[in-house]
Scaffold this active site. Structure first.
Site, PDB file in Angstrom:
ATOM      1  CG  ASP A   1      -1.819   1.101   1.388  1.00 43.25           C
ATOM      2  OD1 ASP A   1      -2.052   1.803   0.385  1.00 43.25           O
ATOM      3  OD2 ASP A   1      -2.323   1.312   2.513  1.00 43.25           O
TER       4      ASP A   1
HETATM    5  C1  SPV Z   1      -6.630   1.759   4.437  1.00 52.06           C
HETATM    6  O1  SPV Z   1      -7.415   0.900   4.903  1.00 52.06           O
HETATM    7  O2  SPV Z   1      -6.119   1.683   3.328  1.00 52.06           O
HETATM    8  C2  SPV Z   1      -6.311   2.955   5.233  1.00 52.06           C
HETATM    9  C3  SPV Z   1      -6.359   2.865   6.678  1.00 52.06           C
HETATM   10  O3  SPV Z   1      -5.956   3.953   4.649  1.00 52.06           O
HETATM   11  S1  SPV Z   1      -4.775   2.434   7.215  1.00 52.06           S
HETATM   12  O4  SPV Z   1      -4.399   1.146   6.625  1.00 52.06           O
HETATM   13  O5  SPV Z   1      -4.876   2.361   8.653  1.00 52.06           O
HETATM   14  O6  SPV Z   1      -3.844   3.477   6.820  1.00 52.06           O
HETATM   15 MG    MG Z   2      -5.357   3.616   2.694  1.00 47.13          MG
END
Ligand code: SPV
Ligand code: MG
Length: 292
Positions: free
Chosen positions: A61
């Protein structure tokens, strides 16, 4: 009649839940199937999580996927649901121009709410132990103004997410930033924290005085009951990745047990039936078309 599923805007769901003094409960999902299961469980909305969507492709991510790929996941999910999707749009995928394009595309795809964070592009997931540098406040406000000017309809809802606590900057900075974001036109703010307790978020809520709706993501402080969070001043709770983590555990256990047993009889009453899957696909509705 066989029509696309219709759904309320996130703004209207928020209004209804606030009138009842209840939180909007939002479940993370990376696809339509997860979204449909969240809806069936009774959730009010679905979070098209960047963590979930990228993890579903075994990618980090970390702004690796493109806006188009995130939009496709969010739009597929929304099309299947009678509840609104809140799209996690990371940093808006670039500068002001990218933000305007993002709003045009998401709104055109039927998404009624987006949430954009105040980190620099490219961003890294908030739970990764690395630096999480924030964009200058005024530059982020400029992105908010661009987003709000780019929306076509009144319903489109923009959540400004501050990562001030994630960057270790403290509650005062988070408050200052969120006030500036609402001044710039944001409809709500998301205060994110990776602390093991909700203390800093509570301090934020006390200082905020309900100036605009507040969204929280209680991943690392899971013991906050939704009813208590509302009393503390929260409007929306995102359970961002519990669905993904449950999927990982369930698939891991299921695959391992097939190989260890050498057959699947023992699983039959633990896993969904094929009939159940057909129902989630609304197969009967589709089959009606054959004899229309
Ligand atoms: C997501 O679920 O992609 C978020 C929340 O942005 S976190 O993973 O806590 O950043
Ligand atoms: Mg996110």
């Amino acid at each position: 009649m066989f029509k696309p599923v219709s759904y309320p805007s996130f703004r209207s769901v928020l209004g209804q839940r606030r009138a009842l003094s209840q939180a909007v409960r939002v479940a993370g999902a990376h696809d339509a199937l997860g979204g449909r299961l969240a809806q069936a469980a009774g959730f009010d909305a679905v979070w098209a999580s960047s963590l979930e969507v990228s993890a579903a492709r075994c990618l980090p991510d970390a702004s690796v996927l493109t806006m188009t790929e995130y939009l496709e996941a969010a739009a597929h999910t929304q099309k299947a649901l009678g509840i609104p999707v809140v799209a996690d749009v990371d940093t808006g995928y670039g500068n002001n121009l990218n933000v305007a394009h993002m709003v045009h595309e998401y709104e055109a795809a039927g998404i009624t709410a987006v949430c954009m964070e105040d980190k620099l592009f490219p961003k890294m997931n908030s739970f990764v132990a690395t630096s999480h540098t924030l964009l200058d406040t005024e530059e982020y406000c400029s992105k908010v103004r661009v987003a709000k000017n780019a929306q076509r309809g009144e319903e489109f809802f923009f959540i400004a997410r501050t990562e001030a606590l994630i960057d270790g900057l403290g509650v005062e900075v988070a408050l200052e930033r969120c006030h500036a974001y609402v001044d710039a036109g944001a409809d709500a703010v998301l205060i994110h924290s990776k602390a093991r307790t909700k203390d800093q978020v509570l301090e934020f809520l006390q200082g905020w005085q309900d100036r605009a709706p507040v969204v929280v993501v209680p991943t690392t402080y899971p013991d906050w009951h939704a009813d208590d969070a509302v009393k503390d001043g929260v409007s929306t709770i995102i359970y961002a990745n519990q669905g993904l983590r449950a999927t990982v555990s369930a698939l891991r256990d299921t695959y391992a047990s097939i190989l260890s047993h050498g057959e699947t009889t023992h699983l039959e009453d633990k896993i969904a039936s094929v009939k159940d899957v057909f129902a989630l696909q609304r197969l009967a509705d589709w089959q009606e078309l054959e004899s229309a």
